[in-house]
Design a protein around this motif. Structure first.
Motif, PDB file in Angstrom:
ATOM      1  N   LYS A 221      -8.948  12.055  -0.847  1.00  0.00           N
ATOM      2  CA  LYS A 221      -9.381  11.556  -2.152  1.00  0.00           C
ATOM      3  C   LYS A 221     -10.534  12.334  -2.772  1.00  0.00           C
ATOM      4  O   LYS A 221     -10.711  12.348  -3.979  1.00  0.00           O
TER       5      LYS A 221
ATOM      6  N   GLY B 184      -1.898  -0.709  -0.601  1.00  0.00           N
ATOM      7  CA  GLY B 184      -2.846  -1.020   0.444  1.00  0.00           C
ATOM      8  C   GLY B 184      -3.132   0.193   1.341  1.00  0.00           C
ATOM      9  O   GLY B 184      -2.861   1.322   0.976  1.00  0.00           O
TER      10      GLY B 184
ATOM     11  N   LEU C 282     -10.712   0.354   1.320  1.00  0.00           N
ATOM     12  CA  LEU C 282     -11.297   1.220   0.280  1.00  0.00           C
ATOM     13  C   LEU C 282     -11.326   0.478  -1.065  1.00  0.00           C
ATOM     14  O   LEU C 282     -10.660  -0.533  -1.252  1.00  0.00           O
ATOM     15  N   ARG C 283     -12.103   1.043  -1.969  1.00  0.00           N
ATOM     16  CA  ARG C 283     -12.155   0.510  -3.341  1.00  0.00           C
ATOM     17  C   ARG C 283     -12.153   1.692  -4.313  1.00  0.00           C
ATOM     18  O   ARG C 283     -13.138   1.964  -5.003  1.00  0.00           O
TER      19      ARG C 283
ATOM     20  N   CYS D 187      -7.898   2.766  -8.504  1.00  0.00           N
ATOM     21  CA  CYS D 187      -6.812   2.037  -7.823  1.00  0.00           C
ATOM     22  C   CYS D 187      -5.946   1.294  -8.835  1.00  0.00           C
ATOM     23  O   CYS D 187      -6.460   0.550  -9.671  1.00  0.00           O
TER      24      CYS D 187
HETATM   25  S1  SF4 Z   1      -4.814   0.560  -2.338  1.00  0.00           S
HETATM   26 FE1  SF4 Z   1      -4.886   2.802  -2.337  1.00  0.00          FE
HETATM   27  S2  SF4 Z   1      -5.761   3.407  -4.297  1.00  0.00           S
HETATM   28 FE2  SF4 Z   1      -6.188   1.180  -3.968  1.00  0.00          FE
HETATM   29  S3  SF4 Z   1      -8.220   1.119  -3.040  1.00  0.00           S
HETATM   30 FE3  SF4 Z   1      -6.743   1.153  -1.382  1.00  0.00          FE
HETATM   31  S4  SF4 Z   1      -6.489   3.339  -0.878  1.00  0.00           S
HETATM   32 FE4  SF4 Z   1      -7.472   3.203  -2.870  1.00  0.00          FE
END
Ligand code: SF4
Length: 275
Positions: free
Chosen positions: A132, A75, A30-31, A35
């Motif tokens: 989310k 992560g 994910l991005r 974050c």
């Molecule tokens: S580490 Fe967590 S907050 Fe960051 S992009 Fe991945 S899921 Fe999203």
């Protein structure tokens, strides 16, 4: 079995019940725009550790962790599904409470990978599930992921009767909207295995890491969300939950009435036939 570990926190207080030994795995598909750990995105950013090495280190802190256990966070831990399954299996052998902190990203209902999810479920005591965004398009816009993976994982956990604590970050212009929060509550109200909800206000900690990595921070200039807004958001979510419980109760009553009516008609039918 080895995993790529970004970092370890030995006395975590917010990642599950009691004091926790928290393993942050490297790698995330994910991005999320907010974050605060972009340094965990790349799986190559971790240090290789075996299951035994992690758990032998846990043993040093065990006396302090007796009301807690181990949490795997990231992560996205599910990127290293086999490692997490092995780690939790061995943790259960050592009588350690296991908690998975995840968004559900990469979950699948098919194939060999799904079989590993089934094995993981056998050795997971609690899941902290980060939902989310409640809408598919909003989810993609905010985190560049697929909401269905999160929701399918939630259904899977429900079938396996695994306790879930839901996490939800409120971000102005993205998730902090009454209709979304209400929908989230309505969804949550349909799951009996959800035991807690944590509404987290957006914060800017971690923004400096973007500078260090030489990448743009997507929410540059956005102020942190005040805590009071998290309280308000929670109230809306609770209203959604209450409505769902009421609707489900009415549905259940309607089914009961229908079944009773069918049974009554059948009884009449049998009676008429006998006569
Ligand atoms: S580490 Fe967590 S907050 Fe960051 S992009 Fe991945 S899921 Fe999203």
């Amino acid at each position: 079995m080895q995993g790529s570990i970004h970092s370890i926190e030995t006395m975590g207080t917010v990642d599950g019940p009691g004091l926790r030994y928290v393993v942050f795995t490297a790698g995330c598909p994910l991005r999320c725009k907010y974050c605060h750990n972009p340094d965990t995105w790349d799986i190559k950013n971790g240090k290789q550790m075996t299951v035994d090495k992690v758990l032998d280190d846990y043993e040093k802190y065990r006396p302090y962790l007796k009301n807690g256990g181990i949490t795997v966070s990231g992560g996205e831990p599910l990127v290293q599904l086999e490692f997490v399954e092995s780690l939790f299996r061995e943790a259960k052998n050592r009588n350690i409470h296991t908690c998975l902190d995840t968004s559900g990203a990469t979950f699948t209902n098919v194939g060999k990978r799904h079989e590993t999810f089934i094995k993981l479920a056998e050795v997971t005591d609690l899941v902290m599930l980060d939902i989310k965004h409640i809408r598919t398009d909003g989810y993609y816009d905010l985190v560049k992921g697929n909401l269905n993976e999160t929701l399918d994982f939630l259904k899977f956990l429900s079938k396996k009767n695994i306790d879930v604590w839901v996490r939800h970050v409120i971000v102005k212009g993205y998730t902090y909207k009454k209709e979304y929060l209400y929908e989230l509550g309505y969804l949550i109200g349909g799951f009996r295995n959800i035991k807690a909800i944590d509404v987290l206000p957006y914060h800017v900690m971690g923004a400096s890491k973007y500078d260090a990595m030489g990448i743009d921070y997507p929410l540059e200039g956005m102020d942190p969300m005040p805590k009071e807004n998290a309280i308000k958001a929670r109230q809306v979510i609770e209203a959604g939950i209450a409505k769902r419980l009421q609707d489900d109760k009415q549905k259940w009553l309607a089914v009961l009435i229908q079944n009773t009516a069918n049974h009554f008609l059948y009884s009449i039918f049998v009676f008429v036939k006998k006569v």
